[in-house]
Design an enzyme around this catalytic site. Structure first.
Site, PDB file in Angstrom:
ATOM      1  N   TYR A 249      51.865 -19.007 -11.585  1.00  0.00           N
ATOM      2  CA  TYR A 249      52.849 -17.923 -11.632  1.00  0.00           C
ATOM      3  C   TYR A 249      54.024 -18.254 -12.541  1.00  0.00           C
ATOM      4  O   TYR A 249      54.625 -17.365 -13.144  1.00  0.00           O
ATOM      5  CB  TYR A 249      53.295 -17.537 -10.214  1.00  0.00           C
ATOM      6  CG  TYR A 249      52.171 -16.821  -9.503  1.00  0.00           C
ATOM      7  CD1 TYR A 249      51.878 -15.496  -9.818  1.00  0.00           C
ATOM      8  CD2 TYR A 249      51.350 -17.482  -8.602  1.00  0.00           C
ATOM      9  CE1 TYR A 249      50.797 -14.850  -9.232  1.00  0.00           C
ATOM     10  CE2 TYR A 249      50.274 -16.837  -8.001  1.00  0.00           C
ATOM     11  CZ  TYR A 249      50.005 -15.524  -8.317  1.00  0.00           C
ATOM     12  OH  TYR A 249      48.930 -14.878  -7.756  1.00  0.00           O
TER      13      TYR A 249
ATOM     14  N   HIS B  38      51.437  -4.451  -5.226  1.00  0.00           N
ATOM     15  CA  HIS B  38      50.987  -5.849  -5.242  1.00  0.00           C
ATOM     16  C   HIS B  38      52.150  -6.819  -5.485  1.00  0.00           C
ATOM     17  O   HIS B  38      51.913  -7.976  -5.842  1.00  0.00           O
ATOM     18  CB  HIS B  38      49.890  -6.052  -6.291  1.00  0.00           C
ATOM     19  CG  HIS B  38      48.585  -5.386  -5.917  1.00  0.00           C
ATOM     20  ND1 HIS B  38      47.537  -5.244  -6.797  1.00  0.00           N
ATOM     21  CD2 HIS B  38      48.175  -4.819  -4.756  1.00  0.00           C
ATOM     22  CE1 HIS B  38      46.533  -4.611  -6.188  1.00  0.00           C
ATOM     23  NE2 HIS B  38      46.899  -4.337  -4.957  1.00  0.00           N
TER      24      HIS B  38
ATOM     25  N   LEU C 260      40.368   2.921 -20.499  1.00  0.00           N
ATOM     26  CA  LEU C 260      39.674   2.565 -21.740  1.00  0.00           C
ATOM     27  C   LEU C 260      38.192   2.913 -21.643  1.00  0.00           C
ATOM     28  O   LEU C 260      37.572   3.306 -22.625  1.00  0.00           O
ATOM     29  CB  LEU C 260      39.857   1.070 -22.002  1.00  0.00           C
ATOM     30  CG  LEU C 260      39.562   0.570 -23.403  1.00  0.00           C
ATOM     31  CD1 LEU C 260      40.395   1.288 -24.446  1.00  0.00           C
ATOM     32  CD2 LEU C 260      39.821  -0.937 -23.487  1.00  0.00           C
TER      33      LEU C 260
HETATM   34  N1  APR Z   1      44.275   1.275 -22.096  1.00  0.00           N
HETATM   35  C1  APR Z   1      43.695   1.772 -20.974  1.00  0.00           C
HETATM   36  N2  APR Z   1      42.904   1.052 -20.173  1.00  0.00           N
HETATM   37  C2  APR Z   1      42.680  -0.235 -20.504  1.00  0.00           C
HETATM   38  C3  APR Z   1      43.251  -0.816 -21.655  1.00  0.00           C
HETATM   39  C4  APR Z   1      44.071  -0.010 -22.468  1.00  0.00           C
HETATM   40  N3  APR Z   1      44.661  -0.476 -23.576  1.00  0.00           N
HETATM   41  N4  APR Z   1      42.828  -2.110 -21.733  1.00  0.00           N
HETATM   42  C5  APR Z   1      42.048  -2.306 -20.675  1.00  0.00           C
HETATM   43  N5  APR Z   1      41.958  -1.182 -19.929  1.00  0.00           N
HETATM   44  C6  APR Z   1      41.227  -0.954 -18.677  1.00  0.00           C
HETATM   45  C7  APR Z   1      39.954  -1.766 -18.563  1.00  0.00           C
HETATM   46  O1  APR Z   1      38.869  -1.051 -19.132  1.00  0.00           O
HETATM   47  C8  APR Z   1      39.814  -1.924 -17.049  1.00  0.00           C
HETATM   48  O2  APR Z   1      39.073  -0.861 -16.500  1.00  0.00           O
HETATM   49  O3  APR Z   1      42.053  -1.404 -17.635  1.00  0.00           O
HETATM   50  C9  APR Z   1      41.266  -1.872 -16.552  1.00  0.00           C
HETATM   51  C10 APR Z   1      41.829  -3.196 -16.093  1.00  0.00           C
HETATM   52  O4  APR Z   1      41.118  -3.622 -14.970  1.00  0.00           O
HETATM   53  P1  APR Z   1      41.467  -5.003 -14.212  1.00  0.00           P
HETATM   54  O5  APR Z   1      41.560  -6.107 -15.198  1.00  0.00           O
HETATM   55  O6  APR Z   1      40.494  -5.150 -13.116  1.00  0.00           O
HETATM   56  O7  APR Z   1      42.952  -4.748 -13.661  1.00  0.00           O
HETATM   57  P2  APR Z   1      43.370  -3.958 -12.364  1.00  0.00           P
HETATM   58  O8  APR Z   1      42.450  -2.836 -12.093  1.00  0.00           O
HETATM   59  O9  APR Z   1      44.826  -3.661 -12.499  1.00  0.00           O
HETATM   60  O10 APR Z   1      43.196  -5.056 -11.242  1.00  0.00           O
HETATM   61  C11 APR Z   1      43.555  -4.742  -9.920  1.00  0.00           C
HETATM   62  O11 APR Z   1      43.201  -7.002  -9.316  1.00  0.00           O
HETATM   63  O12 APR Z   1      43.348  -9.306  -9.471  1.00  0.00           O
HETATM   64  C12 APR Z   1      43.925  -8.185  -9.035  1.00  0.00           C
HETATM   65  O13 APR Z   1      46.044  -8.105  -8.176  1.00  0.00           O
HETATM   66  C13 APR Z   1      45.356  -7.962  -9.392  1.00  0.00           C
HETATM   67  O14 APR Z   1      46.554  -5.878  -9.414  1.00  0.00           O
HETATM   68  C14 APR Z   1      45.379  -6.529  -9.864  1.00  0.00           C
HETATM   69  C15 APR Z   1      44.120  -5.946  -9.253  1.00  0.00           C
END
Ligand code: APR
Length: 250
Positions: free
Chosen positions: A71, A126, A220
């Site tokens: 962190y 979160h 995306l």
């Molecule tokens: N614009 C729009 N979407 C995007 C972009 C972009 N530039 N870049 C990536 N993405 C999309 C990806 O296609 C994916 O579906 O954003 C999503 C990110 O997914 P994750 O990495 O799984 O992130 P998130 O959904 O926020 O994760 C949820 O998981 O580990 C935990 O606590 C952490 O809050 C987080 C939670």
């Protein structure tokens, strides 16, 4: 919990309300173009670290130094002057300023880029990376400094009891009662930049939809829960979100 609340819903009398109630849920994708890596995309954070090593209460109990270092690195990245809000964050702040809509912005992100983009009252389900909690006295403070096991709490003086105010896997996300109650009473639910892998956030679309809301995904690519949404648009958030906000405000 979510099923009970979903059954308790209805159309909420949405048609009678002059102001449209919108709930936006954001995930790491909204901050990706600001230079912060997502979690599950190729090269994402969970490709470089194991969740069970850095993001669970067990990990912290076993090896606090390793967890705090993870962190601390993420704080350092967020302090980097090159990292700033992007057009998607700014567009959502513009939407919040409209008097024809009521916006509740819920984010899974622990970064502060929505705030830097001009949003106030963001619900960080979160937690927040720039906050620190003392496990000895429960004191919660704004804190951008490095986290180490040697650091003592400024409130109670206990050493080795500080942790980031971030919800770990196995812990309860924040303000869920409020979020579900708002989901029962919104006209439109929009999910932006989240993969739909993590519950309960991944369940919000189902809860909102079963309570009568229209639902939209801006991502995306199709998320895990893509088929649960009425509508979807795919592309980078910095393009999709300002375009969608322009339409809503037109
Ligand atoms: N614009 C729009 N979407 C995007 C972009 C972009 N530039 N870049 C990536 N993405 C999309 C990806 O296609 C994916 O579906 O954003 C999503 C990110 O997914 P994750 O990495 O799984 O992130 P998130 O959904 O926020 O994760 C949820 O998981 O580990 C935990 O606590 C952490 O809050 C987080 C939670």
């Amino acid at each position: 919990m979510s099923e009970t609340l979903a059954r308790a819903g209805g159309d909420g009398g949405a048609a009678a309300r002059p102001r449209k109630r919108i709930i936006v849920l954001t995930g790491a994708g909204v901050s990706q173009e600001s230079g912060l890596a997502t979690f599950r995309d190729a090269g994402g954070i969970w490709a470089r670290y194991r969740i069970e090593d850095v993001a669970t209460p067990d990990a912290y109990a076993r090896d606090p130094a390793r967890v705090l270092d993870f962190y601390t690195q993420r704080r350092a990245q967020l302090r980097d002057p090159a990292i700033d809000a992007n057009d998607a964050h700014r567009a959502l702040a513009r939407l919040a300023g409209s008097d024809r809509h009521e916006l509740l912005l819920v984010t899974q992100n622990v970064d502060d880029l929505h705030e830097r983009g001009g949003s106030a009252g963001v619900l960080h389900m979160h937690g927040e990376l720039f906050k620190t909690r003392c496990l000895a006295c429960d004191r919660l403070v704004d804190d951008r400094a490095d986290l180490t096991v040697a650091r003592a709490c400024d409130g109670c003086g206990a050493a080795g009891r500080l942790r980031p105010h971030v919800v770990w896997f196995g812990e309860m996300p924040l303000e869920l009662d409020r979020i579900y109650s708002e989901l029962m009473d919104c006209d439109l639910f929009v999910s932006i930049g989240t993969s739909g892998h993590v519950y309960p956030a991944a369940d919000f679309v189902r809860a909102a939809r079963s309570a009568g809301a229209r639902t939209l995904e801006l991502n995306l690519e199709p998320s895990e829960g893509a088929t649960s949404f009425h509508d979807a648009r795919y592309g980078p958030a910095s393009i999709l979100v300002p375009a969608w906000v322009d339409e809503i405000l037109a």
